[in-house]
Write a protein that holds these residues in place. Structure first.
Motif, short mmCIF file in Angstrom:
data_model
loop_
_atom_site.label_atom_id
_atom_site.label_comp_id
_atom_site.label_asym_id
_atom_site.label_seq_id
_atom_site.Cartn_x
_atom_site.Cartn_y
_atom_site.Cartn_z
N ALA A 145 26.03 -27.79 -20.32
CA ALA A 145 26.32 -28.99 -19.49
C ALA A 145 25.62 -28.94 -18.15
N PHE A 146 24.99 -27.80 -17.82
CA PHE A 146 24.51 -27.62 -16.44
C PHE A 146 23.35 -26.64 -16.44
N LEU A 147 22.32 -26.96 -15.69
CA LEU A 147 21.23 -26.01 -15.46
C LEU A 147 21.06 -25.81 -13.96
N LYS A 148 20.91 -24.57 -13.56
CA LYS A 148 20.50 -24.30 -12.18
C LYS A 148 19.01 -24.02 -12.24
N TRP A 149 18.21 -24.90 -11.66
CA TRP A 149 16.74 -24.80 -11.73
C TRP A 149 16.26 -24.12 -10.45
N ASP A 150 15.88 -22.86 -10.59
CA ASP A 150 15.52 -22.04 -9.43
C ASP A 150 14.00 -21.95 -9.32
N MET A 151 13.51 -21.53 -8.15
CA MET A 151 12.07 -21.36 -7.92
C MET A 151 11.97 -20.35 -6.78
N ASN A 152 11.64 -19.12 -7.14
CA ASN A 152 11.82 -18.03 -6.18
C ASN A 152 10.58 -17.53 -5.47
N ARG A 153 9.49 -18.26 -5.55
CA ARG A 153 8.33 -17.77 -4.82
C ARG A 153 7.40 -18.94 -4.45
N PRO A 154 6.70 -18.79 -3.33
CA PRO A 154 5.79 -19.86 -2.92
C PRO A 154 4.51 -19.84 -3.73
N PHE A 155 3.70 -20.88 -3.56
CA PHE A 155 2.37 -20.93 -4.18
C PHE A 155 1.46 -19.94 -3.44
N THR A 156 0.61 -19.30 -4.19
CA THR A 156 -0.52 -18.56 -3.58
C THR A 156 -1.71 -18.80 -4.49
N GLU A 157 -2.89 -18.66 -3.97
CA GLU A 157 -4.14 -18.86 -4.74
C GLU A 157 -4.13 -20.19 -5.49
N ALA A 158 -3.67 -21.25 -4.81
CA ALA A 158 -3.64 -22.56 -5.47
C ALA A 158 -4.87 -23.36 -5.05
N GLY A 159 -5.50 -23.99 -6.00
CA GLY A 159 -6.68 -24.81 -5.70
C GLY A 159 -6.26 -26.22 -5.31
N ASP A 160 -7.22 -27.00 -4.81
CA ASP A 160 -6.95 -28.37 -4.37
C ASP A 160 -6.25 -29.21 -5.43
N ASP A 161 -6.61 -28.95 -6.70
CA ASP A 161 -6.09 -29.81 -7.76
C ASP A 161 -4.67 -29.46 -8.17
#
Ligand code: DGJ
Length: 666
Positions: free
Chosen positions: A429-445
């Motif tokens: 009935a429930f999801l906890k959607w986590d995201m534990n780190r920032p972007f690195t080495e990301a291109g413009d696109d």
């Protein structure tokens, strides 16, 4: 309501007006943002700052629109093409006089709302690519005042949403996230006043960007002592290549004007978010138990079942297993990406645990982190090319994990498929959607499509599973914004669950985001992060002012604490409709009131015994001539007396909190 004059447009909400005019040069400029005006009144005003200032000509301020055409020429020479007024609000259409760039400015007042939503769309109508160096959603400016003050929230992991107020500095102030999520350090919300606003008086101009990735808002106090700010997605240096026929659509940047102080601004934000942003504000936010602080990475089926039994006894409505239920996830070094039940921990899958939880009368929820992967995982071994990175650059690990390149359609498709299977195949009935780190080495696109695909996966999940509740999280409150709230039900506010520190975190969060979205757990004493010891009642009183959860190790709570907790959960369920659906008034940094119809709830906290609450706490907005019954003592009080002299029950010296429930009885 939208009025159209001669090259002048006026949008009016119950408390404000926003007026735009075209100059002889066709450049759209703000005429007014503030108290309601008629079209005739707006006509008398001179045009002010540009709606989306660019480069070129005598423009030396913040450029929210920076364009480079194939021939190397920069900027926009505005030509007005026309306007439309319709269901979607006001649309002003422009093009460059020479180059094939079309610019559309959108303005919308959501039906019955008190906010103005703005966004920009660019389109390359030519045959050669155009480089977009910057495209903000909108620029906002306030009328001239003697002085200006900025309010915004800053922080870090475990210390999010710390409200700060400071004089707007001459020159420029940049608020930004370069992390790929909206961030712990700053939040894409701000308010400006003339330095004279209080909680219930004075003009406040406030904006929030509906974007969950990197962003930038630049506030400018110029040479003429005027204040304006421009904001949008992407931080400096993130650019776009707009191919022939392609469009770039910015996120919505919402503005709220309040004539009645910071409290008035918060009321309007809460109403706007509940009515026009959240997928369903009227859904009851269940009392959650989350086992993360109790069991960390050492999850077993029997221990989760035992915790579920304790939680059910307290009146918990939804039991969530956090991290470490899947793959080889026995620490943060392995398993992310392998989204099937850990075969040693759950030999028969999740069903026995889910059956146990539902048999106890609760619903079941799970933690997921779809955007991340550990090197030590089957997913990484099968798809190392799915990792966000750049050729000849080492992919940086943060918390021993990498990010998947969610801007890739195949990665987003994979994530949607396993999430959909997980929810379809289990009673979840429930999801906890986590995201534990920032972007690195990301291109413009990557920066923008990544976030759009995250949105798309969540939107598709919600559409297919309309009863599913989703909690947004990024190491606590690192991704709290109107973009996330448009597709989740609540936000995990902070990993700092120390009630004494939480009071300040919640004070900042509540400036814009409503209590029904503010995930707040009661955890153990001493607190796992700070070591502070606090009474269970105080911990509950702090968490009950948001969306209550319990996160302590209930196997070790004393009988007295468990009994008190059960009573407090019962009380919370009674006040929940008032806290989540009512009007919130801050009665000071350590007191908050919720009012809905005839019912009033006031929480008073004393996070530190060194700061005795001496002044009586005075409720706001009561009927002066009405009488109110204290639901706990039965005492009867007059509205006028309560508002003048405060609540009759001051905090006893040894108490850290008090909850007062009043009902208007005459
Ligand atoms: C960070 C979250 O904020 C915590 O509540 C918890 O879910 C951990 N991640 C799990 O890894």
């Amino acid at each position: 309501m939208i009025h159209v004059g001669d090259r002048l447009w006026l949008l009016t909400t119950p408390s404000s007006s926003y007026a735009v005019r075209l100059g002889d040069d066709d450049v759209p400029r703000c005429v007014h943002w503030g108290r309601p005006l008629t079209l005739d009144q707006a006509r008398t005003l001179p045009a002010g700052r540009e709606e989306l200032p660019g480069e070129g000509g005598e423009r030396f301020g913040v450029a929210g629109l920076q364009i480079r055409y194939a021939d190397g020429v920069r900027g926009v020479d505005w030509r007005h093409l026309g306007h439309q007024v319709g269901e979607d609000g006001l649309v002003l259409r422009f093009a460059d006089r020479h180059h094939p760039l079309e610019i559309t400015l959108h303005y919308r007042v959501p039906p019955g709302g008190d906010a103005v939503e703005r966004r920009t769309v660019l389109r390359n109508a030519g045959a050669t690519p155009i480089t977009v160096l910057r495209c903000d959603s909108a620029a906002w400016s306030v009328p001239a005042r003697d002085d200006y003050r900025l309010s915004h929230v800053t922080g870090a992991w475990g210390a999010e949403f710390r409200l700060g107020r400071a004089r707007v500095a001459p020159a420029e102030t940049v608020l930004t996230s370069r992390r790929g999520h909206s961030g712990h350090h700053a939040n894409p919300w701000l308010a400006v006043d003339a330095g004279d606003a209080t909680e219930d008086a004075g003009e406040v101009w406030s904006t929030a960007l509906a974007w969950s990735g990197s962003w930038r808002v630049t506030l400018e106090r110029d040479q003429d002592d005027r204040v304006a700010w421009s904001g949008g997605f992407g931080h400096e240096g993130v650019t776009w290549r707009l191919g022939p026929g392609e469009s770039l659509e910015t996120p919505v940047f919402t503005g709220v004007y309040a004539p009645d102080g910071f409290g008035g601004a918060s009321h309007r934000w809460h109403d706007h978010i509940r009515a026009h942003v959240l997928p369903d504000a009227n859904r009851t936010r269940p009392v959650i138990y989350n086992s993360w602080e109790a069991t960390g990475f050492d999850v077993t089926e029997s221990q989760q079942m035992e915790l579920a039994e304790r939680a059910a006894e307290l009146g918990v409505e939804l039991f969530v297993v956090d991290d470490a239920w899947f793959g080889a996830r026995t620490s943060d070094r392995a398993g992310l990406g392998d989204w099937w039940p850990n075969p040693e921990r759950f030999p028969d899958g999740l069903k026995p645990l889910i059956d146990h939880v539902t048999g106890l009368g609760m619903r079941f929820g799970l933690w997921v982190e779809p955007e991340s992967v550990n090197r030590d995982s089957d997913l990484y071994r099968a798809h190392p090319e799915w990792v966000l990175g750049q050729a000849h650059r080492r992919a940086t690990e943060v918390r021993d994990q990498l990010l998947l390149d969610f801007s890739r359609p195949d990665v987003a498709e994979w994530a949607h498929a396993w999430l959909d299977d997980l929810v379809s195949g289990h009673d979840i009935a429930f999801l906890k959607w986590d995201m534990n780190r920032p972007f690195t080495e990301a291109g413009d696109d990557t920066w923008v499509p990544f976030v759009r695909n995250v949105y798309d996966v969540i939107d598709r999940l919600r559409a297919a599973h309309p009863d599913l509740l989703i909690e947004g999280c990024a190491s606590g409150g690192g991704r709290a914004d109107l973009g996330m709230l448009a597709r989740t039900d609540q936000i995990w506010t902070s990993d700092n669950t120390d009630a004494a520190q939480r009071v300040a975190i919640q004070h900042g969060y509540g400036q814009i985001y409503p209590a029904c979205t503010m995930g707040a757990w009661v955890t153990d004493s001493p607190n796992a992060l700070t070591g502070r010891r606090t009474p269970v009642r105080f911990r509950f009183h702090v968490a009950m002012s948001g969306a209550l959860g319990i996160g302590g190790d209930l196997r070790h709570w004393s009988g007295d604490d468990l009994r008190e907790a059960a009573l407090l959960v019962e009380t919370y369920k009674r006040i929940r409709p008032i806290v989540h659906g009512g009007r919130m008034d801050r009665l000071g940094p350590c007191a908050v009131q919720y009012t809905r119809g005839d019912q009033v709830v006031v929480f008073v906290w004393r996070p530190s015994a060194l700061e005795p609450a001496t002044a009586p706490v005075r409720p706001r907005g009561l009927e002066p001539g009405a009488v109110y019954r204290d639901e706990d003592t039965g005492a009867i009080h007059h509205g006028a007396v309560l508002m003048s002299h405060g609540l009759p029950r001051p905090l006893p010296f040894d108490a850290l909190s008090e909850l007062t429930r009043l009902t208007r009885v005459g």
